[in-house]
Design a protein around this motif. Structure first.
Motif, PDB file in Angstrom:
ATOM      1  N   GLY A   1       0.825  -1.210   0.000  1.00  0.00           N
ATOM      2  CA  GLY A   1       0.000   0.000   0.000  1.00  0.00           C
ATOM      3  C   GLY A   1       0.851   1.248   0.000  1.00  0.00           C
ATOM      4  N   ASP A   2       0.443   2.235   0.820  1.00  0.00           N
ATOM      5  CA  ASP A   2       1.178   3.501   0.760  1.00  0.00           C
ATOM      6  C   ASP A   2       2.453   3.495   1.613  1.00  0.00           C
ATOM      7  OD1 ASP A   2       0.167   3.838   3.260  1.00  0.00           O
ATOM      8  OD2 ASP A   2      -1.068   5.588   2.773  1.00  0.00           O
ATOM      9  N   ARG A   3       2.855   2.306   2.070  1.00  0.00           N
ATOM     10  CA  ARG A   3       4.196   2.248   2.659  1.00  0.00           C
ATOM     11  C   ARG A   3       5.270   2.368   1.568  1.00  0.00           C
ATOM     12  NH1 ARG A   3       4.334  -2.674   6.853  1.00  0.00           N
ATOM     13  NH2 ARG A   3       2.926  -3.548   5.291  1.00  0.00           N
ATOM     14  N   LEU A   4       4.863   2.161   0.313  1.00  0.00           N
ATOM     15  CA  LEU A   4       5.812   2.368  -0.793  1.00  0.00           C
ATOM     16  C   LEU A   4       5.950   3.872  -1.032  1.00  0.00           C
ATOM     17  CD1 LEU A   4       7.587   1.137  -3.038  1.00  0.00           C
ATOM     18  CD2 LEU A   4       5.590   1.230  -4.533  1.00  0.00           C
ATOM     19  N   THR A   5       7.104   4.440  -0.646  1.00  0.00           N
ATOM     20  CA  THR A   5       7.261   5.900  -0.748  1.00  0.00           C
ATOM     21  C   THR A   5       8.132   6.326  -1.931  1.00  0.00           C
ATOM     22  OG1 THR A   5       8.851   5.629   1.049  1.00  0.00           O
ATOM     23  CG2 THR A   5       6.740   6.611   1.607  1.00  0.00           C
ATOM     24  N   ALA A   6       8.882   5.419  -2.536  1.00  0.00           N
ATOM     25  CA  ALA A   6       9.652   5.791  -3.735  1.00  0.00           C
ATOM     26  C   ALA A   6       9.773   4.579  -4.648  1.00  0.00           C
ATOM     27  CB  ALA A   6      11.042   6.292  -3.354  1.00  0.00           C
ATOM     28  N   PHE A   7       9.710   4.849  -5.953  1.00  0.00           N
ATOM     29  CA  PHE A   7       9.854   3.782  -6.950  1.00  0.00           C
ATOM     30  C   PHE A   7      10.440   4.441  -8.196  1.00  0.00           C
ATOM     31  CE2 PHE A   7       8.675   0.580 -10.048  1.00  0.00           C
ATOM     32  CZ  PHE A   7       8.731  -0.616  -9.339  1.00  0.00           C
ATOM     33  N   GLU A   8      11.761   4.419  -8.288  1.00  0.00           N
ATOM     34  CA  GLU A   8      12.485   5.227  -9.279  1.00  0.00           C
ATOM     35  C   GLU A   8      13.234   4.336 -10.255  1.00  0.00           C
ATOM     36  OE1 GLU A   8      12.879   8.792  -9.294  1.00  0.00           O
ATOM     37  OE2 GLU A   8      11.137   8.743  -7.970  1.00  0.00           O
ATOM     38  N   LEU A   9      13.003   4.565 -11.530  1.00  0.00           N
ATOM     39  CA  LEU A   9      13.617   3.760 -12.586  1.00  0.00           C
ATOM     40  C   LEU A   9      14.963   4.340 -13.030  1.00  0.00           C
ATOM     41  CD1 LEU A   9      12.687   1.381 -14.616  1.00  0.00           C
ATOM     42  CD2 LEU A   9      12.349   3.251 -16.239  1.00  0.00           C
ATOM     43  N   MET A  10      15.927   3.455 -13.287  1.00  0.00           N
ATOM     44  CA  MET A  10      17.218   3.893 -13.864  1.00  0.00           C
ATOM     45  C   MET A  10      17.631   2.836 -14.877  1.00  0.00           C
ATOM     46  SD  MET A  10      19.159   4.813 -10.275  1.00  0.00           S
ATOM     47  CE  MET A  10      18.609   3.336  -9.432  1.00  0.00           C
ATOM     48  N   SER A  11      17.737   3.248 -16.149  1.00  0.00           N
ATOM     49  CA  SER A  11      18.113   2.259 -17.162  1.00  0.00           C
ATOM     50  C   SER A  11      19.625   1.994 -17.081  1.00  0.00           C
ATOM     51  CB  SER A  11      17.720   2.747 -18.551  1.00  0.00           C
ATOM     52  OG  SER A  11      18.429   3.923 -18.826  1.00  0.00           O
ATOM     53  N   ARG A  12      20.045   0.958 -17.767  1.00  0.00           N
ATOM     54  CA  ARG A  12      21.462   0.529 -17.713  1.00  0.00           C
ATOM     55  C   ARG A  12      22.440   1.696 -17.923  1.00  0.00           C
ATOM     56  NH1 ARG A  12      23.385  -4.525 -20.387  1.00  0.00           N
ATOM     57  NH2 ARG A  12      21.294  -4.529 -21.270  1.00  0.00           N
ATOM     58  N   ILE A  13      22.164   2.520 -18.934  1.00  0.00           N
ATOM     59  CA  ILE A  13      23.100   3.598 -19.269  1.00  0.00           C
ATOM     60  C   ILE A  13      23.200   4.631 -18.125  1.00  0.00           C
ATOM     61  CG2 ILE A  13      21.384   4.976 -20.537  1.00  0.00           C
ATOM     62  CD1 ILE A  13      23.572   5.672 -22.548  1.00  0.00           C
ATOM     63  N   CYS A  14      22.129   4.760 -17.354  1.00  0.00           N
ATOM     64  CA  CYS A  14      22.151   5.707 -16.219  1.00  0.00           C
ATOM     65  C   CYS A  14      23.157   5.242 -15.166  1.00  0.00           C
ATOM     66  CB  CYS A  14      20.766   5.806 -15.571  1.00  0.00           C
ATOM     67  SG  CYS A  14      19.513   6.426 -16.679  1.00  0.00           S
ATOM     68  N   ILE A  15      23.116   3.937 -14.866  1.00  0.00           N
ATOM     69  CA  ILE A  15      24.057   3.401 -13.872  1.00  0.00           C
ATOM     70  C   ILE A  15      25.485   3.580 -14.393  1.00  0.00           C
ATOM     71  CG2 ILE A  15      24.762   1.289 -12.625  1.00  0.00           C
ATOM     72  CD1 ILE A  15      21.987   2.234 -11.774  1.00  0.00           C
ATOM     73  N   GLU A  16      25.619   3.392 -15.682  1.00  0.00           N
ATOM     74  CA  GLU A  16      26.950   3.517 -16.289  1.00  0.00           C
ATOM     75  C   GLU A  16      27.455   4.971 -16.160  1.00  0.00           C
ATOM     76  OE1 GLU A  16      29.806   4.267 -19.021  1.00  0.00           O
ATOM     77  OE2 GLU A  16      27.932   4.326 -20.157  1.00  0.00           O
ATOM     78  N   LEU A  17      26.565   5.935 -16.463  1.00  0.00           N
ATOM     79  CA  LEU A  17      26.968   7.352 -16.411  1.00  0.00           C
ATOM     80  C   LEU A  17      27.299   7.795 -14.989  1.00  0.00           C
ATOM     81  CD1 LEU A  17      24.538   9.327 -18.786  1.00  0.00           C
ATOM     82  CD2 LEU A  17      26.846   8.497 -19.204  1.00  0.00           C
ATOM     83  N   VAL A  18      26.444   7.421 -14.055  1.00  0.00           N
ATOM     84  CA  VAL A  18      26.616   7.941 -12.690  1.00  0.00           C
ATOM     85  C   VAL A  18      27.850   7.319 -12.036  1.00  0.00           C
ATOM     86  CG1 VAL A  18      25.060   6.344 -11.439  1.00  0.00           C
ATOM     87  CG2 VAL A  18      25.320   8.667 -10.651  1.00  0.00           C
ATOM     88  N   THR A  19      28.128   6.052 -12.317  1.00  0.00           N
ATOM     89  CA  THR A  19      29.316   5.440 -11.694  1.00  0.00           C
ATOM     90  C   THR A  19      30.598   5.908 -12.385  1.00  0.00           C
ATOM     91  OG1 THR A  19      28.934   3.445 -13.028  1.00  0.00           O
ATOM     92  CG2 THR A  19      28.156   3.398 -10.759  1.00  0.00           C
ATOM     93  N   ARG A  20      30.485   6.325 -13.644  1.00  0.00           N
ATOM     94  CA  ARG A  20      31.676   6.826 -14.352  1.00  0.00           C
ATOM     95  C   ARG A  20      32.009   8.261 -13.941  1.00  0.00           C
ATOM     96  NH1 ARG A  20      31.953   8.441 -19.946  1.00  0.00           N
ATOM     97  NH2 ARG A  20      30.051   7.281 -20.389  1.00  0.00           N
ATOM     98  N   HIS A  21      30.978   9.077 -13.736  1.00  0.00           N
ATOM     99  CA  HIS A  21      31.261  10.505 -13.539  1.00  0.00           C
ATOM    100  C   HIS A  21      31.286  10.953 -12.079  1.00  0.00           C
ATOM    101  CE1 HIS A  21      31.296  11.552 -17.739  1.00  0.00           C
ATOM    102  NE2 HIS A  21      30.147  10.926 -17.926  1.00  0.00           N
ATOM    103  N   ILE A  22      30.645  10.211 -11.195  1.00  0.00           N
ATOM    104  CA  ILE A  22      30.556  10.709  -9.807  1.00  0.00           C
ATOM    105  C   ILE A  22      31.447   9.846  -8.904  1.00  0.00           C
ATOM    106  CG2 ILE A  22      28.985  11.312  -7.912  1.00  0.00           C
ATOM    107  CD1 ILE A  22      28.286  12.860 -10.467  1.00  0.00           C
ATOM    108  N   PRO A  23      32.504  10.448  -8.373  1.00  0.00           N
ATOM    109  CA  PRO A  23      33.428   9.664  -7.549  1.00  0.00           C
ATOM    110  C   PRO A  23      32.713   9.036  -6.349  1.00  0.00           C
ATOM    111  CG  PRO A  23      34.303  11.865  -7.982  1.00  0.00           C
ATOM    112  CD  PRO A  23      32.902  11.852  -8.505  1.00  0.00           C
ATOM    113  N   GLY A  24      33.030   7.803  -6.069  1.00  0.00           N
ATOM    114  CA  GLY A  24      32.485   7.130  -4.875  1.00  0.00           C
ATOM    115  C   GLY A  24      31.158   6.425  -5.107  1.00  0.00           C
TER     116      GLY A  24
END
Ligand code: FAD
Ligand code: MLT
Ligand code: ZN
Length: 470
Positions: A247-270
């Motif tokens: 029910g409304d205990r679900l407070t976030a549900f955010e999609l990230m496609s493969r390329i997003c994970i690739e970009l964020v891990t490449r550009h943001i240290p840590g």
């Protein structure tokens, strides 16, 4: 009236040190966050009270000086940037940053427009309450900007957009008159609900100076996970699976496609990849409970275990600690920054009914691929609200500038697909200048004319953020 006289009178209202006139001082305020719009301001004025805002606006009405209201200047559609004429006055609200009152019984906070969102979140937290609006720009965006864009963010699923969080407003009208609508009422059916005109108006109808906002009980137990999926249809089935069970205990549900994970891990240290291998889609999800003993982590593990057995998901990592949860959130929260560091992309902020998300993605992707073979779609967003940031990057090897010249074609493909599935071309960022002309294709002439009539009625001189929205 010549410039020195106007500037002199502004200085008399707000104090000389709060009127910036040199290009070097005004340039950061006249440039948008993405560095796509470079305006020139006549000056930047920073009033410190509602009375000062009212006096500044009255002076602008008298002298027909166009105003650009501005908060944290994090708009993604050029809504807070002046044009290049050098005639528009930026009225920046950042000095008006007080929390005027917090009522834990009424569950409301009265806050000035220039209060930074993160500061308000902290004040609510200190009082044992939650102010739920949350977005990656929260360390610099301001409440007036959030209200004027009807900002969304990552908790809309449970708490709604900014509009749903507002009970009352104080607004300086284009005439310089102050409308005191600072009511803290959850029920008030006394005619037209005027506050809703100013929420999401992108500063075109007046300057919001303060608001009464809703507070909520603070979640005392939270569980965060990133889930790997083979395609977006699986993500949508997972959404239903979790909503049916939590029910409304679900407070976030955010999609990230493969390329997003690739970009964020490449550009943001840590920032680290959540899984050893890459998956087509990833969802960051969060459960929250106001019960300290609420066993949300166990619930989440059980629900995801079931999803794994049913082959709904391919893998999952559930945060074992607050620190780990923050690391998972870093994947999502740094995406916009990572995108900016990666180069230019054509950004989108569309919404479609959740039931049509997969078809929309297929249609838009196929049409883009036909026009720009090898194009890279950097798709992420608030899929639980039907809101996707369906961003488009040039195919590898294509000249970035040449691709950006095709922006209208890219917009047309994505926005036409959005419209075909009953969607909106701006789910949460607003129209600003970026989508001001584009909207004419998707809203009926009648709807546009109603909007223009409202604008004429409230701002007959047309001095409030001209050139934006309409
Ligand atoms: P500004 O950029 O200063 O102004 C935005 C608009 O509001 C302009 O039209 C301006 O004229 C008007 N305005 C500002 N203050 C007032 C006022 N007091 N009275 C009247 N009009 C006013 N947006 C989302 O919805 N969801 C997200 O998840 C999200 N994430 C973001 C992440 C990043 C990294 C960035 C950079 C932006 C993101 N945004 C997001 C966009 C942006 O942060 C929001 O639109 C935010 O609400 C803007 O607030 P601001 O104070 O910066 O407003
Ligand atoms: C987000 O959801 O992160 C924002 O709306 C920002 C963006 O679209 O880049
Ligand atoms: Zn967003």
């Amino acid at each position: 009236m010549d410039a020195p006289t106007l500037l002199h009178r502004l200085a008399r209202i707000v104090g000389e040190q709060h009127v910036l006139v040199e290009d070097a001082e005004t340039a950061p305020y006249a440039t948008d966050w993405r560095k796509r719009y470079f305006g020139r301001a006549r000056a930047v004025v920073k009033p410190g009270s509602t009375e000062e805002v009212a006096a500044v606006v009255a002076l602008c009405a008298e002298t027909r000086t166009p105003i650009v209201p501005q908060g944290g200047n994090t708009s993604l559609c050029g809504a807070a940037t002046p044009d290049t004429s050098g005639t528009q006055l930026i009225v920046n609200l950042s000095r008006m940053n007080r929390i005027r009152a917090l009522d834990p019984v009424n569950n409301t906070v009265t806050v000035e427009a220039g209060c930074v969102l993160a500061t308000l979140q902290e004040a609510a937290d200190d009082a044992g309450r939650l102010f739920p609006l949350s977005l990656a720009a929260e360390g610099s965006c301001e409440i007036g900007g959030n209200l004027s864009t009807n900002a969304g963010g990552v908790q809309v699923l449970r708490y709604g957009n900014t509009r749903e969080l507002v009970l009352g407003l104080e607004v300086v009208l284009p005439s310089g008159e102050v409308w005191d609508g600072l009511r803290g009422l959850r029920k008030d059916n006394t005619g037209y609900d005027l506050k809703h005109l100013f929420i999401g108006a992108e500063g075109t109808l007046g300057i919001i100076t303060a608001a009464v906002l809703k507070l909520f009980p603070k979640p005392r137990a939270q569980a965060t996970a990133v889930v790997a999926l083979n395609d977006v249809r699986a993500a949508l089935r997972l959404l239903t699976h979790i909503q049916e069970r939590c029910g409304d205990r679900l407070t976030a549900f955010e999609l990230m496609s493969r390329i997003c994970i690739e970009l964020v891990t490449r550009h943001i240290p840590g920032v680290q990849r959540p899984f050893d291998r890459d998956y087509a889609e990833n969802v960051l999800l969060e459960l929250s409970d106001t019960h300290a003993a609420g066993n949300v982590k166990e619930v989440l593990e059980a629900v995801l275990g079931e999803a794994l057995e049913q082959d709904l998901i391919a893998d999952a990592v559930v945060a074992a600690s607050e620190g780990q949860a923050q690391k998972l959130w870093a994947l999502r929260e740094n995406l916009t920054e990572a995108q900016a560091l990666d180069g230019k992309q054509v950004k989108h902020d569309v919404s479609v009914p959740i039931s049509h998300i997969a078809e929309f993605i297929d249609a838009a992707q196929t049409a883009l691929e036909r026009e720009f073979p090898g194009v890279r779609v950097v798709n992420f967003g608030h899929v639980g609200d039907g809101n996707l940031h369906f961003n488009v990057a040039p195919p590898p090897g294509m000249d970035e500038a040449a691709f950006m010249q095709k922006m209208r074609t890219v917009n047309r493909i994505v926005h036409d697909a959005t419209a075909r599935f009953g969607g909106s071309i701006s789910a949460e960022h607003g129209l600003g200048v970026y989508k001001r002309d584009e909207i004419l294709r998707y809203k009926s002439p009648l709807e546009m004319e109603i909007m223009r009539s409202i604008k004429r009625a409230i701002d007959p001189l047309g001095i409030m953020n001209p050139g934006k929205v309409l």
